[in-house]
Design a protein around this motif. Structure first.
Motif, short mmCIF file in Angstrom:
data_model
loop_
_atom_site.label_atom_id
_atom_site.label_comp_id
_atom_site.label_asym_id
_atom_site.label_seq_id
_atom_site.Cartn_x
_atom_site.Cartn_y
_atom_site.Cartn_z
N GLN A 491 0.84 -1.19 0.00
CA GLN A 491 0.00 0.00 0.00
C GLN A 491 0.88 1.24 0.00
OE1 GLN A 491 -2.29 -0.32 3.62
NE2 GLN A 491 -0.77 0.79 4.81
N PRO A 492 0.47 2.28 -0.75
CA PRO A 492 1.27 3.52 -0.78
C PRO A 492 1.07 4.31 0.50
CG PRO A 492 -0.69 3.74 -2.15
CD PRO A 492 -0.67 2.32 -1.68
N LEU A 493 2.06 5.08 0.85
CA LEU A 493 1.98 5.95 2.01
C LEU A 493 1.42 7.30 1.60
CD1 LEU A 493 5.45 5.21 3.67
CD2 LEU A 493 3.23 4.24 4.28
N LEU A 494 0.52 7.83 2.42
CA LEU A 494 -0.03 9.15 2.13
C LEU A 494 1.06 10.22 2.14
CD1 LEU A 494 -3.35 9.04 4.20
CD2 LEU A 494 -3.06 8.75 1.73
N GLU A 514 16.09 -4.09 -6.51
CA GLU A 514 15.17 -5.19 -6.75
C GLU A 514 14.85 -5.95 -5.47
OE1 GLU A 514 19.23 -6.87 -6.93
OE2 GLU A 514 18.24 -5.09 -7.76
N VAL A 515 15.75 -5.89 -4.49
CA VAL A 515 15.48 -6.56 -3.21
C VAL A 515 14.26 -5.95 -2.55
CG1 VAL A 515 16.40 -7.03 -0.92
CG2 VAL A 515 17.90 -7.18 -2.92
N PHE A 516 14.20 -4.62 -2.51
CA PHE A 516 13.07 -3.94 -1.89
C PHE A 516 11.79 -4.12 -2.72
CE2 PHE A 516 16.80 -1.83 -0.21
CZ PHE A 516 16.48 -1.67 1.13
N THR A 517 11.92 -4.06 -4.03
CA THR A 517 10.74 -4.20 -4.88
C THR A 517 10.11 -5.57 -4.72
OG1 THR A 517 11.73 -2.67 -6.49
CG2 THR A 517 9.92 -4.07 -7.26
N ALA A 518 10.91 -6.62 -4.66
CA ALA A 518 10.38 -7.97 -4.52
C ALA A 518 9.65 -8.17 -3.21
CB ALA A 518 11.52 -8.99 -4.63
N LEU A 519 9.95 -7.36 -2.22
CA LEU A 519 9.35 -7.51 -0.90
C LEU A 519 8.30 -6.44 -0.61
CD1 LEU A 519 12.57 -8.52 1.01
CD2 LEU A 519 10.64 -9.98 0.47
N GLY A 520 7.84 -5.72 -1.63
CA GLY A 520 6.72 -4.83 -1.46
C GLY A 520 7.07 -3.40 -1.09
N PHE A 521 8.35 -3.05 -1.11
CA PHE A 521 8.77 -1.68 -0.81
C PHE A 521 9.01 -0.91 -2.11
CE2 PHE A 521 9.54 -3.27 3.40
CZ PHE A 521 9.43 -2.17 4.23
N VAL A 522 8.64 0.35 -2.13
CA VAL A 522 8.98 1.24 -3.23
C VAL A 522 9.74 2.41 -2.65
CG1 VAL A 522 8.11 2.81 -5.00
CG2 VAL A 522 7.04 0.57 -4.68
N LEU A 523 11.02 2.51 -3.01
CA LEU A 523 11.89 3.58 -2.53
C LEU A 523 12.36 4.41 -3.71
CD1 LEU A 523 12.04 1.42 -0.14
CD2 LEU A 523 14.23 2.46 0.41
N ARG A 534 7.99 5.29 -0.40
CA ARG A 534 6.66 5.64 -0.91
C ARG A 534 5.64 4.52 -0.75
NH1 ARG A 534 6.43 10.27 -3.61
NH2 ARG A 534 8.38 11.29 -4.27
N GLN A 535 6.09 3.28 -0.58
CA GLN A 535 5.15 2.17 -0.48
C GLN A 535 5.74 1.10 0.43
OE1 GLN A 535 2.99 0.76 -4.10
NE2 GLN A 535 3.99 -1.19 -3.68
N VAL A 536 4.89 0.48 1.25
CA VAL A 536 5.33 -0.56 2.19
C VAL A 536 4.39 -1.75 2.08
CG1 VAL A 536 6.34 1.11 3.78
CG2 VAL A 536 3.97 0.38 4.09
N PRO A 537 4.80 -2.95 2.49
CA PRO A 537 3.89 -4.10 2.50
C PRO A 537 2.72 -3.86 3.45
CG PRO A 537 6.17 -4.81 2.72
CD PRO A 537 6.17 -3.33 2.86
N THR A 538 1.55 -4.32 3.05
CA THR A 538 0.36 -4.13 3.87
C THR A 538 0.51 -4.78 5.23
OG1 THR A 538 -0.97 -4.12 1.85
CG2 THR A 538 -2.14 -4.47 3.93
N MET A 539 1.19 -5.92 5.28
CA MET A 539 1.36 -6.64 6.54
C MET A 539 2.19 -5.84 7.54
SD MET A 539 -0.25 -9.53 6.24
CE MET A 539 0.47 -10.43 7.59
N LEU A 540 3.00 -4.91 7.06
CA LEU A 540 3.88 -4.14 7.95
C LEU A 540 3.36 -2.74 8.18
CD1 LEU A 540 7.40 -5.21 6.65
CD2 LEU A 540 6.03 -6.19 8.49
N HIS A 541 2.08 -2.51 7.93
CA HIS A 541 1.51 -1.19 8.18
C HIS A 541 1.60 -0.88 9.69
CE1 HIS A 541 -0.99 2.35 7.84
NE2 HIS A 541 -1.82 1.86 8.76
N GLY A 542 2.15 0.25 10.03
CA GLY A 542 2.32 0.62 11.43
C GLY A 542 3.66 0.23 12.01
N ALA A 543 4.46 -0.53 11.26
CA ALA A 543 5.78 -0.91 11.76
C ALA A 543 6.75 0.26 11.63
CB ALA A 543 6.30 -2.12 10.99
#
Length: 632
Positions: A491-494, A514-523, A534-543
């Protein structure tokens, strides 16, 4: 102190080298035994007195040393194992530097006797630390070599004071003998201390003989709980024995790892093993294993440390992923009733390089890539799982202590006798017990104890299951598989998170994005020393996203890969599984208990819960007979 440059005397130079090679009696024995093995010995006899401080004697039946070469054997940088640079780049022997005997003789009284034939005639060369002048005399000796070392550190009192008590030094010698005994099953080894026999390990090349020696060294309990593995892929082979997670240790005292027959301690290896056991080992505990890695000698540098305990792999990431994947599959493939894993039981496929670079590909950490093909759940397995166990959270009208009867073929129940008449409440008829030869490993449920444990009967006796721990593992594995099948949802961060990093860390991100992209991060790199998340995995929301990204960058710089994101996702799934599994004091029917047992038999790592606690235990019928003195 003079500022002039002077050449050191041979005596002083040898004693400095001895500080690298000779630390205590155990290190002396290690060097001598490795020389014997390099000489082709098939029998090693070791005798020590006073823990090796007073005397060390090693005799072998190797090919021996020529008379002309005996004085050179005590000289520094004189060796028969390497001659050109190419030999050093692909060392296939245990020792090769040619410093051991010179270093030992500089701090002890050493006598080396050797013969090249069966004539019974040989030669002896001796030297003492005082003058280092070798003396050569004829001596009677069978084929092979004997090295006699007396009065270790007699001429360096300061170093002798650092030796421990006799018992401590003997324990270190014993550990050295054990490590070497596990590296060469084809060599007979004996050890005597103060005239008393300690070990007499016979040689053997068969599986039975090898396991007998492992049991002698590691204890019979290790072999009773050990799984045999043998995996070969990409020019690497891993074989040996690894204990089930339930057989964990409070200390790392039963960990033996060998690279091309050489006992080593390596950070890459340790990390791969810890990660393979991450989901099944109780916190603070250590796994037990005897493992052997075989690879091309040119792919590993053993000339890293004088004692050769450490190595450097040319492709450490490949080795790490191979070790982790092999052990991860081995532990995952174990089901209740399994005690052995053979090559080919699971499918080992080559992974594309894009998946291997991160060390934790999107499917790897969740188990999708490491599960046997026959055990992979369907994408909707999580929904099926939760639907099937939905009834477990509903109150049941069951009398305390009495389980409902389970239907049997022919319309009978487990409480009926052969005539079809119902048995007394709570009494099970032996005639109606499950087939001992074809029953499932965990048997069939009998009752529930205190709302916590399931009591089941199998061919061996009684099975006691912790229902919450077992169900927690089942839900956890199903959630991981479903998460992997659906991919990592992000999910993207506001408001993007800005990180101030070093230029080296920012460069590392661009090289390994590519390490971050494969794991749901967009930097995104926003400056020479700035990154935007700009984007983090949904499972780690709030981490704590900032700290997590920094830790991953630190891992990438230090070891070329990182497991932190996958570990955090698995922690979140584990917490959800713990809260979503059946709790204590829930009354279950016998069919529900049997359904739980069958799911345990199909689930990976079902022997331990997510926190490493055991989920079930077996009480054999013979042990229960002893409780009541039956047959005595």
């Amino acid at each position: 102190m003079s500022d002039r440059i002077l050449q050191l005397s041979p005596r002083l130079a040898n004693q400095i080298a001895a500080g690298e090679v000779v630390e205590r009696p155990a290190s002396v024995i290690k060097e001598l035994l490795e020389n014997s093995l390099d000489a082709g010995a098939t029998r090693l006899d070791v005798e020590i007195d006073s823990g090796g401080i007073k005397r060390i004697k090693v005799r072998d039946n190797g090919k021996g040393i020529d008379r002309e070469d005996l004085p050179l054997a005590l000289a520094r940088h004189a060796t028969s194992k390497i001659h050109v640079l190419e030999d050093l780049e692909a060392v296939a022997t245990l020792g090769f530097r040619g410093e051991a005997l010179a270093s030992i003789s500089s701090v002890a009284r050493l006598a080396l006797t050797s013969s090249r034939d069966d004539s019974g005639k040989g030669w002896q060369v001796s030297a003492e630390g005082r003058d280092m002048q070798a003396q050569l005399v004829p001596a009677a000796h069978p084929r092979g070599t004997t090295v006699d070392v007396r009065d270790l550190f007699f001429n360096t009192p300061a170093r002798r004071k650092f030796l421990r008590a006799e018992k401590t030094e003997f324990n270190r010698v014993d550990e050295t003998i054990k490590r070497l005994a596990l590296s060469r099953f084809d060599v007979s080894i004996s050890l005597r201390h103060n005239g008393k026999g300690v070990h007499n390990l016979r040689a053997g090349s068969g599986r039975v003989e090898m396991e007998r020696r492992v049991a002698q060294v590691c204890g019979p309990a290790f072999m009773q709980n050990a799984l045999h593995i043998d995996v070969e892929r990409s020019g690497l082979r891993l074989w040996g024995w690894v204990a089930e997670p339930a057989f964990s240790r409070s200390q790392a005292d039963l960990q033996f790892f060998y690279v091309n027959g050489r006992a080593i301690r390596d950070k890459v290896v340790s990390h791969a093993v810890r990660r393979a056991f991450a989901d099944v080992l109780y916190h603070g505990r250590h796994p037990a294993f005897v493992l052997y890695l075989e690879l091309d000698p040119a792919s590993v540098d053993v000339n890293v440390h004088p004692t050769k305990h450490e190595v450097r792999f040319r492709d450490s990431r490949l080795v790490h992923d191979f070790l982790f994947g092999s052990l991860h599959r081995a532990l995952a493939a174990v089901r209740p009733g399994d005690k052995e894993l053979r090559p080919g039981q699971w499918e080992v496929s080559e992974r594309p390089q894009s998946e291997a670079v991160s060390g934790v590909a999107a499917g790897e950490f969740a188990g999708q890539q490491t599960m046997p093909l026959t055990a992979r759940p369907s994408p909707d397995s999580l929904q099926q799982q939760m639907s099937a166990y939905g009834a477990l959270h509903q109150p049941y009208q069951v009398q305390p202590g009495i389980a409902e009867a389970q239907p049997l073929p022919g319309g009978r129940t487990w409480g009926d006798d052969q005539s079809g008449r119902p048995a007394a409440p709570g009494i099970r008829s032996e005639q109606c017990s499950p087939d001992a030869d074809h029953g499932p490993p965990l048997g069939f449920a009998l009752a529930q104890l205190h709302g916590i444990y399931i009591l089941a009967q199998n061919a061996q006796g009684l099975v006691v299951v912790d229902m919450h721990a077992a169900h927690e593992r089942i839900v956890y594995e199903q959630m991981k598989a479903a998460h992997a099948a659906g991919g990592i949802q992000a999910q993207p961060l506001l408001v993007p998170v800005s990180l101030a990093v070093s230029q080296r860390e920012a460069d590392c991100f661009e090289e390994r994005s590519e390490v971050f992209t494969a794991l749901g991060f967009v930097l995104q790199r926003a400056g020479p020393e700035t990154l935007l998340v700009r984007q983090v995995p949904t499972m780690l929301h709030g981490a704590e996203v900032e700290q997590l990204v920094r830790d991953v960058l630190a891992d990438l710089l230090a070891q070329g890969g990182s497991d932190r994101i996958a570990e955090r996702i698995n922690e979140t799934l584990g917490t959800m599984a713990c809260h979503g599994s059946v709790r204590a004091n829930r009354r279950l029917t016998v069919p529900e208990m049997n359904a739980l047992l069958r799911d345990m038999e199909r689930t990976e790592r079902s022997g331990q819960c997510n926190h490493g606690r055991p989920t079930w235990t077996q009480v054999k019928l013979a042990d229960m007979d002893k409780w009541f003195m039956r047959g005595q």
